[in-house]
Design a protein around this motif. Structure first.
Motif, PDB file in Angstrom:
ATOM      1  N   UNK A  51       0.832  -1.221   0.000  1.00 56.49           N
ATOM      2  CA  UNK A  51       0.000   0.000   0.000  1.00 56.49           C
ATOM      3  C   UNK A  51       0.857   1.257   0.000  1.00 56.49           C
ATOM      4  N   UNK A  52       2.067   1.168   0.573  1.00 55.93           N
ATOM      5  CA  UNK A  52       2.901   2.363   0.708  1.00 55.93           C
ATOM      6  C   UNK A  52       3.993   2.438  -0.362  1.00 55.93           C
ATOM      7  N   UNK A  54       6.493   0.282  -0.937  1.00 56.30           N
ATOM      8  CA  UNK A  54       7.784  -0.362  -0.653  1.00 56.30           C
ATOM      9  C   UNK A  54       7.902  -1.731  -1.316  1.00 56.30           C
ATOM     10  N   UNK A  55       6.755  -2.325  -1.631  1.00 53.65           N
ATOM     11  CA  UNK A  55       6.741  -3.573  -2.398  1.00 53.65           C
ATOM     12  C   UNK A  55       5.744  -3.405  -3.532  1.00 53.65           C
ATOM     13  N   UNK A  56       6.057  -4.040  -4.663  1.00 58.37           N
ATOM     14  CA  UNK A  56       5.150  -3.971  -5.801  1.00 58.37           C
ATOM     15  C   UNK A  56       4.470  -5.327  -5.955  1.00 58.37           C
ATOM     16  N   UNK A  57       3.140  -5.360  -5.957  1.00 55.63           N
ATOM     17  CA  UNK A  57       2.475  -6.660  -6.116  1.00 55.63           C
ATOM     18  C   UNK A  57       2.739  -7.246  -7.511  1.00 55.63           C
ATOM     19  N   UNK A  58       2.747  -8.572  -7.605  1.00 54.48           N
ATOM     20  CA  UNK A  58       2.908  -9.213  -8.923  1.00 54.48           C
ATOM     21  C   UNK A  58       1.662  -9.020  -9.758  1.00 54.48           C
ATOM     22  N   UNK A  59       0.514  -9.013  -9.075  1.00 55.19           N
ATOM     23  CA  UNK A  59      -0.718  -8.615  -9.767  1.00 55.19           C
ATOM     24  C   UNK A  59      -1.677  -8.017  -8.759  1.00 55.19           C
ATOM     25  N   UNK A  60      -2.720  -7.382  -9.283  1.00 56.62           N
ATOM     26  CA  UNK A  60      -3.680  -6.707  -8.425  1.00 56.62           C
ATOM     27  C   UNK A  60      -3.447  -5.209  -8.405  1.00 56.62           C
ATOM     28  N   UNK A  61      -4.377  -4.498  -7.767  1.00 52.68           N
ATOM     29  CA  UNK A  61      -4.322  -3.031  -7.768  1.00 52.68           C
ATOM     30  C   UNK A  61      -4.604  -2.464  -6.380  1.00 52.68           C
ATOM     31  N   UNK A  62      -3.986  -1.312  -6.109  1.00 55.24           N
ATOM     32  CA  UNK A  62      -4.304  -0.569  -4.890  1.00 55.24           C
ATOM     33  C   UNK A  62      -4.809   0.808  -5.317  1.00 55.24           C
ATOM     34  N   UNK A  63      -5.953   1.220  -4.756  1.00 55.53           N
ATOM     35  CA  UNK A  63      -6.520   2.540  -5.054  1.00 55.53           C
ATOM     36  C   UNK A  63      -6.560   3.376  -3.778  1.00 55.53           C
ATOM     37  N   UNK A  64      -6.181   4.637  -3.917  1.00 61.12           N
ATOM     38  CA  UNK A  64      -6.391   5.599  -2.834  1.00 61.12           C
ATOM     39  C   UNK A  64      -7.474   6.530  -3.353  1.00 61.12           C
ATOM     40  N   UNK A  65      -8.660   6.475  -2.748  1.00 62.79           N
ATOM     41  CA  UNK A  65      -9.809   7.134  -3.360  1.00 62.79           C
ATOM     42  C   UNK A  65     -10.048   6.471  -4.710  1.00 62.79           C
ATOM     43  N   UNK A  66     -10.146   7.270  -5.771  1.00 63.15           N
ATOM     44  CA  UNK A  66     -10.379   6.694  -7.099  1.00 63.15           C
ATOM     45  C   UNK A  66      -9.085   6.477  -7.882  1.00 63.15           C
ATOM     46  N   UNK A  70      -0.894   1.704  -7.395  1.00 62.92           N
ATOM     47  CA  UNK A  70      -0.069   0.490  -7.454  1.00 62.92           C
ATOM     48  C   UNK A  70       1.280   0.784  -8.096  1.00 62.92           C
ATOM     49  N   UNK A  71       2.337   0.402  -7.397  1.00 65.52           N
ATOM     50  CA  UNK A  71       3.669   0.515  -7.986  1.00 65.52           C
ATOM     51  C   UNK A  71       4.260   1.920  -7.961  1.00 65.52           C
ATOM     52  N   UNK A  72       3.527   2.896  -7.421  1.00 59.87           N
ATOM     53  CA  UNK A  72       4.111   4.245  -7.309  1.00 59.87           C
ATOM     54  C   UNK A  72       5.215   4.241  -6.259  1.00 59.87           C
ATOM     55  N   UNK A  73       6.129   5.190  -6.388  1.00 58.80           N
ATOM     56  CA  UNK A  73       7.218   5.282  -5.414  1.00 58.80           C
ATOM     57  C   UNK A  73       6.661   5.708  -4.048  1.00 58.80           C
ATOM     58  N   UNK A  74       7.281   5.222  -2.959  1.00 64.83           N
ATOM     59  CA  UNK A  74       6.799   5.545  -1.616  1.00 64.83           C
ATOM     60  C   UNK A  74       6.593   7.045  -1.375  1.00 64.83           C
ATOM     61  N   UNK A  76       5.832   9.393  -3.475  1.00 62.12           N
ATOM     62  CA  UNK A  76       4.646   9.870  -4.197  1.00 62.12           C
ATOM     63  C   UNK A  76       3.372   9.459  -3.468  1.00 62.12           C
ATOM     64  N   UNK A  77       3.381   8.211  -2.993  1.00 61.46           N
ATOM     65  CA  UNK A  77       2.200   7.719  -2.277  1.00 61.46           C
ATOM     66  C   UNK A  77       2.014   8.518  -0.987  1.00 61.46           C
ATOM     67  N   UNK A  78       3.123   8.805  -0.307  1.00 64.10           N
ATOM     68  CA  UNK A  78       3.044   9.594   0.926  1.00 64.10           C
ATOM     69  C   UNK A  78       2.455  10.970   0.612  1.00 64.10           C
ATOM     70  N   UNK A  79       2.905  11.577  -0.483  1.00 63.73           N
ATOM     71  CA  UNK A  79       2.406  12.904  -0.846  1.00 63.73           C
ATOM     72  C   UNK A  79       0.916  12.868  -1.190  1.00 63.73           C
ATOM     73  N   UNK A  80       0.471  11.716  -1.717  1.00 64.82           N
ATOM     74  CA  UNK A  80      -0.954  11.593  -2.048  1.00 64.82           C
ATOM     75  C   UNK A  80      -1.812  11.356  -0.817  1.00 64.82           C
ATOM     76  N   UNK A  81      -1.176  11.021   0.319  1.00 64.18           N
ATOM     77  CA  UNK A  81      -1.976  11.005   1.542  1.00 64.18           C
ATOM     78  C   UNK A  81      -1.983   9.747   2.383  1.00 64.18           C
ATOM     79  N   UNK A  82      -1.003   8.856   2.195  1.00 62.82           N
ATOM     80  CA  UNK A  82      -0.899   7.731   3.133  1.00 62.82           C
ATOM     81  C   UNK A  82       0.310   7.980   4.026  1.00 62.82           C
ATOM     82  N   UNK A  83       0.070   8.067   5.324  1.00 62.15           N
ATOM     83  CA  UNK A  83       1.176   8.281   6.268  1.00 62.15           C
ATOM     84  C   UNK A  83       1.319   7.050   7.147  1.00 62.15           C
TER      85      UNK A  83
END
Ligand code: ATP
Length: 248
Positions: A51-52, A54-66, A70-74, A76-83
């Motif tokens: 979710x943060x 640090x690991x990239x799933x082999x398949x599947x997706x993670x959504x923050x809001x809409x 998935x696969x974004x750098x930590x 970037x994800x932190x800046x989008x709002x996961x702390x």
């Protein structure tokens, strides 16, 4: 039902043939305090790491809001709002708690300020507000590195909240804290989360904490979610007792 802040769909990840995530599907809903439980090695940390970023799933997706993250750098994800608390890099153990909170606020605003150049007047009111939220004002001038473990944990969460996240992830908020202090810590944490209407997910091994504080619990076993729902009901499930509660 509240809309999901975070949504994981069909996450898969193996390490040397061992499935750490096996078709993981999960929603974290706005405003909820969601517990993740599971025995050692069941895949809880792997999920948080996917979710943060640090690991990239082999398949599947993670959504923050809409938005798919998935696969974004930590970063970037932190800046989008996961702390994620307890992984905050900017904790200066030789500085006061107040200074640490001000630095966290500055970093949220995208301003890298060295200690000497920190514009204290710009951040001090918000920093005091945040400390008050966690009943930490009496420790504003305490050197962060000298705080006892329970307060240090609250301080870490304060820094994470200073980033104004949409979702807060907590890795075992009560670990390393004495039995007596655990509930005091949780009461302060819950008061702060409620005041901010924060959505939070926490990994926890203490079932009493889960029963008392979580709105919902999700149970991990061998990379899979085997149960989820109301903590009192889920923790009575014989399969959960056998696989998890008896095993932690
Ligand atoms: N980077 C990695 N490289 C190899 N194997 C890994 C890695 N990360 C996790 N694993 C393996 O994946 C499985 C899930 O581990 P994970 O740390 O996610 O479990 P956990 O539920 O968080 O455990 P704990 O409660 O002990 O923290 C385990 O078998 C673990 O050994």
């Amino acid at each position: 039902m509240n809309k999901p802040v975070l949504r994981a769909e069909g996450l898969e990840l193996s390490f040397s043939g061992v499935k750490a995530a096996d078709n993981v599907n999960l929603e974290v809903r706005e405003g909820e305090f969601l517990a993740i439980i599971g025995s050692n090695g069941s895949g809880k940390t792997t999920f948080l790491n996917m979710c943060t970023g640090y690991l990239r799933p082999e398949s599947g997706k993670v959504y923050l809001g809409d938005a798919a993250i998935t696969g974004m750098a930590p970063r970037r994800i932190a800046r989008r709002g996961i702390a994620r608390a307890f992984q905050i890099p900017q904790l200066f153990t030789d500085q006061t708690l107040l200074t640490n909170v001000m630095l966290a606020i500055a970093s949220r605003r995208g301003i890298f300020q060295g200690l000497r150049r920190l514009d204290r007047t710009a951040y001090i009111d918000e920093a005091h507000e945040l400390l008050a939220l966690f009943s930490l004002e009496d420790h504003a001038e305490t050197i962060a590195g000298t705080l006892p473990e329970g307060l240090r944990k609250l301080a870490d969460i304060t820094l994470a909240l200073a980033l104004n996240p949409r979702l807060l992830l907590l890795d075992e908020p009560t670990s390393g804290v004495s039995a007596l202090e655990r509930f005091t810590l949780m009461e302060k944490l819950m008061a702060a989360l409620k005041a901010r209407q924060m959505t939070a997910l926490f990994v926890e091994h203490d079932m009493e904490i889960v029963t008392r504080y979580a709105d919902r619990v999700v149970v991990w076993d061998a990379g899979r979610i085997i149960a989820e729902g109301d903590p009192k009901q889920v923790l009575r499930d014989p399969q959960v007792i056998e696989r998890v509660v008896g095993a932690v």
